[in-house]
Design an enzyme around this catalytic site. Structure first.
Site, mmCIF file in Angstrom:
data_model
loop_
_atom_site.group_PDB
_atom_site.id
_atom_site.type_symbol
_atom_site.label_atom_id
_atom_site.label_comp_id
_atom_site.label_asym_id
_atom_site.label_seq_id
_atom_site.Cartn_x
_atom_site.Cartn_y
_atom_site.Cartn_z
ATOM 1 N N ASP A 13 -5.638 -6.241 5.906
ATOM 2 C CA ASP A 13 -6.811 -5.549 5.376
ATOM 3 C C ASP A 13 -7.880 -6.571 4.995
ATOM 4 O O ASP A 13 -9.059 -6.454 5.362
ATOM 5 C CB ASP A 13 -6.382 -4.727 4.147
ATOM 6 C CG ASP A 13 -7.495 -3.839 3.621
ATOM 7 O OD1 ASP A 13 -8.440 -3.552 4.376
ATOM 8 O OD2 ASP A 13 -7.407 -3.422 2.448
ATOM 9 N N LYS A 34 2.815 -15.455 3.077
ATOM 10 C CA LYS A 34 2.805 -16.282 1.864
ATOM 11 C C LYS A 34 4.260 -16.625 1.577
ATOM 12 O O LYS A 34 4.831 -16.289 0.531
ATOM 13 C CB LYS A 34 2.138 -15.494 0.726
ATOM 14 C CG LYS A 34 1.858 -16.301 -0.515
ATOM 15 C CD LYS A 34 0.714 -17.291 -0.375
ATOM 16 C CE LYS A 34 0.623 -18.164 -1.603
ATOM 17 N NZ LYS A 34 -0.355 -19.267 -1.450
ATOM 18 N N ASP A 54 -3.629 -17.964 2.364
ATOM 19 C CA ASP A 54 -4.785 -18.632 1.745
ATOM 20 C C ASP A 54 -5.386 -19.649 2.709
ATOM 21 O O ASP A 54 -6.600 -19.738 2.886
ATOM 22 C CB ASP A 54 -4.401 -19.279 0.391
ATOM 23 C CG ASP A 54 -3.094 -20.059 0.424
ATOM 24 O OD1 ASP A 54 -2.389 -20.025 1.452
ATOM 25 O OD2 ASP A 54 -2.768 -20.703 -0.590
ATOM 26 N N TYR A 95 0.822 -1.212 0.000
ATOM 27 C CA TYR A 95 0.000 0.000 0.000
ATOM 28 C C TYR A 95 0.858 1.264 0.000
ATOM 29 O O TYR A 95 0.366 2.347 -0.294
ATOM 30 C CB TYR A 95 -0.959 0.029 1.204
ATOM 31 C CG TYR A 95 -2.096 -0.992 1.134
ATOM 32 C CD1 TYR A 95 -2.105 -1.979 0.164
ATOM 33 C CD2 TYR A 95 -3.150 -0.957 2.041
ATOM 34 C CE1 TYR A 95 -3.123 -2.913 0.094
ATOM 35 C CE2 TYR A 95 -4.175 -1.888 1.978
ATOM 36 C CZ TYR A 95 -4.152 -2.866 1.014
ATOM 37 O OH TYR A 95 -5.175 -3.796 0.954
HETATM 38 C C1 IPM Z 1 -9.322 -0.270 5.976
HETATM 39 C C2 IPM Z 1 -9.737 0.263 4.637
HETATM 40 C C3 IPM Z 1 -8.608 1.099 4.070
HETATM 41 C C4 IPM Z 1 -7.391 0.223 3.976
HETATM 42 C C5 IPM Z 1 -8.897 1.746 2.714
HETATM 43 C C6 IPM Z 1 -10.128 2.621 2.768
HETATM 44 C C7 IPM Z 1 -7.719 2.505 2.192
HETATM 45 O O1 IPM Z 1 -10.104 -0.778 3.804
HETATM 46 O O2 IPM Z 1 -9.018 0.530 6.885
HETATM 47 O O3 IPM Z 1 -9.289 -1.482 6.140
HETATM 48 O O4 IPM Z 1 -7.257 -0.532 3.028
HETATM 49 O O5 IPM Z 1 -6.565 0.256 4.877
HETATM 50 MG MG MG Z 2 -10.169 -2.657 4.763
#
Ligand code: IPM
Ligand code: MG
Length: 357
Positions: A248, A192, A224, A143
């Site tokens: 996430d 993974k 997984d 990310y």
């Molecule tokens: C979360 C959300 C966020 C993330 C998005 C909105 C960027 O899905 O806090 O889990 O992926 O961290």
């Molecule tokens: Mg999320």
């Protein structure tokens, strides 16, 4: 008696509605336990794009940095789907996490007895309760990695890079081990490692660190398999620690096992006591402004703030008990409603919880 400054970012969609209820509950806690909570409101996300042309205005960061902690609702919505990438509302969230150095995200998934019916799994799978804590790395990995377009084998291709340093892995694993010591002393590191180099580094670091926590039972699981095990036998887990992207995904899955994503709070922490607290659900634009959203996740996020940032255990418990009580009384928002229970709106649910503080 303490004085605390709280930055409040209501955000978009159902964010303002659920945050309002959370703030009301916080004020009630202040009255009952004689603390002074001062709220400072700040803009982030789509509403900030509309008001100031950018998703994370500098003023918002300043307000957050000057506060003792932050409460956040949710950001994003279809209205801003077509704004340029660097200014998408979600960027505000990622920006806040990075700027405030909140690398550790705690996402507890707990089943309330009163809501056992809401769990979509067969009763015997979760019998006796479920209490998982997902520790998600929050400021690294794919990310935050390098991304872009380049010439590839089949022409122009897009890419996003997953990268983790030992330092980043160590500090999140340390949190996982320490928090496991306060719980059932089990850590499952989800990765993974059969494919990814970053995962192999996570394993190496975890193996080295486990000597510092001889009481903790450390295991490893491929992501997984972990996704499958969460619905097959979720009770096997205590603390799950994992990378940004896996956390996430798995935290959404774990939340549904508890009955509704509208129930789960989260804490984002750094090295100190400063934290940002938010429900894990998103902005739910489809029900925004209709008094339908479940405020429980936002309210429980306030409980996490009291506990993790201010060490106000009694106060946090007062909120958790109030939530438990209203659920036992059969009060439900639409997401957790079933026959024989009483349907309430966001405001009414907030009021009912507040009445038990
Ligand atoms: C979360 C959300 C966020 C993330 C998005 C909105 C960027 O899905 O806090 O889990 O992926 O961290
Ligand atoms: Mg999320």
């Amino acid at each position: 008696m303490g004085n605390y400054r709280i930055a409040v970012i209501q955000g978009d969609g159902i964010g303002p509605e659920v945050t309002q209820e959370a703030v009301n509950v916080l004020k009630a806690v202040g009255e009952r336990f004689q603390h002074n909570f001062t709220m400072e409101y700040a803009l982030a996300g789509g509403c900030a794009i509309d008001a100031c042309g950018e998703c994370l205005p500098a003023e918002t960061l300043t307000i957050c940095k000057e506060a003792d902690s932050v409460i956040l609702g949710a950001v994003g919505g279809p209205k801003w789907d077509n704004v340029p990438n660097a200014q998408r509302p979600e960027k505000a969230l990622l920006g806040l996490r990075a700027e405030l150095e909140l690398f550790s995200n705690l996402r507890p998934a707990k089943i309330y007895d009163a809501l056992a019916d809401a769990c979509p799994l067969k009763a015997d799978i979760v019998e006796g309760g479920l209490d998982i804590l997902i520790v998600r790395e929050l400021t690294g990995g794919i990310y935050f990695g390098e991304r872009g377009y380049r010439e590839g084998k089949y022409g122009i291709e897009a890419y996003d890079i997953e990268a983790y340093s030992e330092m980043e892995i160590k500090r999140i694993l340390k949190n996982a081990f320490e928090v496991a010591m306060q719980r059932n002393k089990k850590v499952c590191c989800v990765d993974k490692a059969n494919v990814l180099e970053t995962s192999r580094l996570w394993r190496k670091v975890a193996e080295e660190m486990k000597n510092d926590y001889p009481e903790v039972d450390l295991s490893f699981m491929y992501v997984d398999n972990a996704a499958m095990q969460l619905v097959r036998n979720p009770k096997q887990f205590d603390v799950m620690v994992t990378s940004n992207i896996f956390g996430d995904i798995l935290s959404d899955e774990a939340s549904m096992i508890t009955g509704s994503i509208g129930l789960l709070p989260s804490a984002s922490l750094g090295e100190g006591t400063f934290g940002m607290y938010e429900p894990i659900h998103g902005s739910a634009p489809d029900i925004a402004g209709q008094n339908k959203a479940n405020p429980i996740a936002a309210i429980l996020s306030v409980a996490m703030m009291l506990k993790y940032s201010f060490h106000l255990e009694k106060e946090a418990e007062a909120i958790e008990n109030a939530v438990k009580t209203v659920l036992e009384e059969g009060l439900r928002t639409p997401d957790i409603f079933s026959e024989g229970t009483s349907l309430l709106g966001t405001k009414e649910m907030g009021q009912a919880i507040l009445a038990h503080i």
